[in-house]
Write an enzyme that holds these catalytic residues in place. Structure first.
Site, PDB file in Angstrom:
ATOM      1  N   GLN A  78      42.570  32.021  51.108  1.00  0.00           N
ATOM      2  CA  GLN A  78      41.352  32.316  50.379  1.00  0.00           C
ATOM      3  C   GLN A  78      40.157  31.700  51.108  1.00  0.00           C
ATOM      4  O   GLN A  78      40.262  30.592  51.661  1.00  0.00           O
ATOM      5  CB  GLN A  78      41.501  31.723  48.975  1.00  0.00           C
ATOM      6  CG  GLN A  78      40.370  31.866  48.015  1.00  0.00           C
ATOM      7  CD  GLN A  78      40.686  31.145  46.710  1.00  0.00           C
ATOM      8  OE1 GLN A  78      41.572  30.285  46.639  1.00  0.00           O
ATOM      9  NE2 GLN A  78      39.978  31.472  45.653  1.00  0.00           N
ATOM     10  N   GLU A  99      33.969  34.271  40.602  1.00  0.00           N
ATOM     11  CA  GLU A  99      34.768  33.439  39.699  1.00  0.00           C
ATOM     12  C   GLU A  99      33.932  32.409  38.955  1.00  0.00           C
ATOM     13  O   GLU A  99      33.000  31.815  39.502  1.00  0.00           O
ATOM     14  CB  GLU A  99      35.858  32.708  40.485  1.00  0.00           C
ATOM     15  CG  GLU A  99      36.789  31.888  39.609  1.00  0.00           C
ATOM     16  CD  GLU A  99      37.870  31.161  40.394  1.00  0.00           C
ATOM     17  OE1 GLU A  99      38.755  30.580  39.754  1.00  0.00           O
ATOM     18  OE2 GLU A  99      37.829  31.183  41.633  1.00  0.00           O
TER      19      GLU A  99
END
Length: 271
Positions: free
Chosen positions: A119, A205
């Site tokens: 990520q 997010e």
């Protein structure tokens, strides 16, 4: 992806795995009155189709807004995920002076496959009118690390993760506005944390600090362009992928609109 089990003070339990906070980020967060920085897997709330995303599989999540390709093509695995977006300028949603933030990133695995995730992305913070930004990379379950990369609101960044094998990969961020780029080659932290290449993700997010979710800053809109995943030597966009909106306390706080096979936007919604 850093897993935790608590969302706000009224949250339900959604998992049992915990990961260490990002190195280098903890001190800054502690200085802002928090203990650590953690992410949650998407807590999905069922399939809810919307007009703006005709033909898409749309779900609600407490913490993720974006697009996820949950299944690779037959007999293939995802080997790269990339996208371009502009670093948002966070705005406080109230006058409390509390830290508010938002994160934007791309990743491989970590959605339906939870043993590992490769990520990379950025965080944007605002507290008492001061805005700060971080660029980072991670191979879960190791803690994430910050890139030495200067970021400002409005910078255009290209983010990419790629794998060379289930246990080898790289995270890449290029700040096209400044001409700077950073790359980090990574290895799986253990034989139980190798990648499966089952998920490709492009996400905005609302992440956790300590045992509670950091209040989501008003990030305006994040436009993802060039959203692309590679699998089995072929390239894929986001058509027919799963779309996630952030919904908290019955209100949609981040809404996704798919614009094309490689473009979508995530827009903050005032409650």
């Amino acid at each position: 992806m850093k897993f935790t089990t608590t969302i706000l003070t009224t949250a339900i339990l959604v998992g049992s795995s915990l990961a260490a906070p990002r190195s280098g980020l903890v001190d800054r967060l502690q200085a802002r009155g928090t203990l650590s920085r953690q992410s949650l897997p998407a807590e999905k709330k069922g399939v809810l189709l919307k007009e703006e995303t005709e033909g898409a599989d749309v779900q609600y999540s407490k913490n993720w807004a974006g697009v996820v390709r949950e299944k690779p093509p037959a007999s293939a695995t995802y080997s790269a995920v990339s996208a371009t977006f502009t670093v948002p300028e966070p705005t406080a949603t109230n006058d409390s002076g509390e830290m508010q933030a938002v994160s934007a990133w791309v990743g491989i695995d970590g959605d339906t496959y939870t043993k590992a995730i490769l990520q990379t992305g950025i965080d944007a913070y605002i507290q008492n009118g001061e805005r700060t930004f971080d660029a980072w990379y991670e191979w879960y379950p190791l803690s994430a690390e910050n890139f030495d990369l200067q970021l400002s609101a409005g910078d255009v960044v290209v983010t990419k993760v790629e794998t060379y094998s289930p246990s080898k990969g790289a995270a890449i961020i290029e700040n096209k506005s400044t001409g700077q780029s950073v790359t980090k080659t990574l290895s799986a932290p253990s034989t139980s944390a190798t990648l499966a290449g089952q998920n490709a993700e492009w996400i905005v997010e609302d992440f956790n600090a300590g045992n509670s979710m950091v209040p989501l800053a008003n990030f305006g809109k994040v436009d993802f362009t060039g959203a692309q995943a590679e699998a089995g030597g072929a390239k894929y966009g986001i058509n027919n992928a799963t779309v996630l909106d952030i919904q908290q306390n019955g209100n949609v706080k981040a809404h996704v609109e798919v614009l094309s096979d490689t473009e979508f936007s995530v827009t903050y919604r005032e409650v």
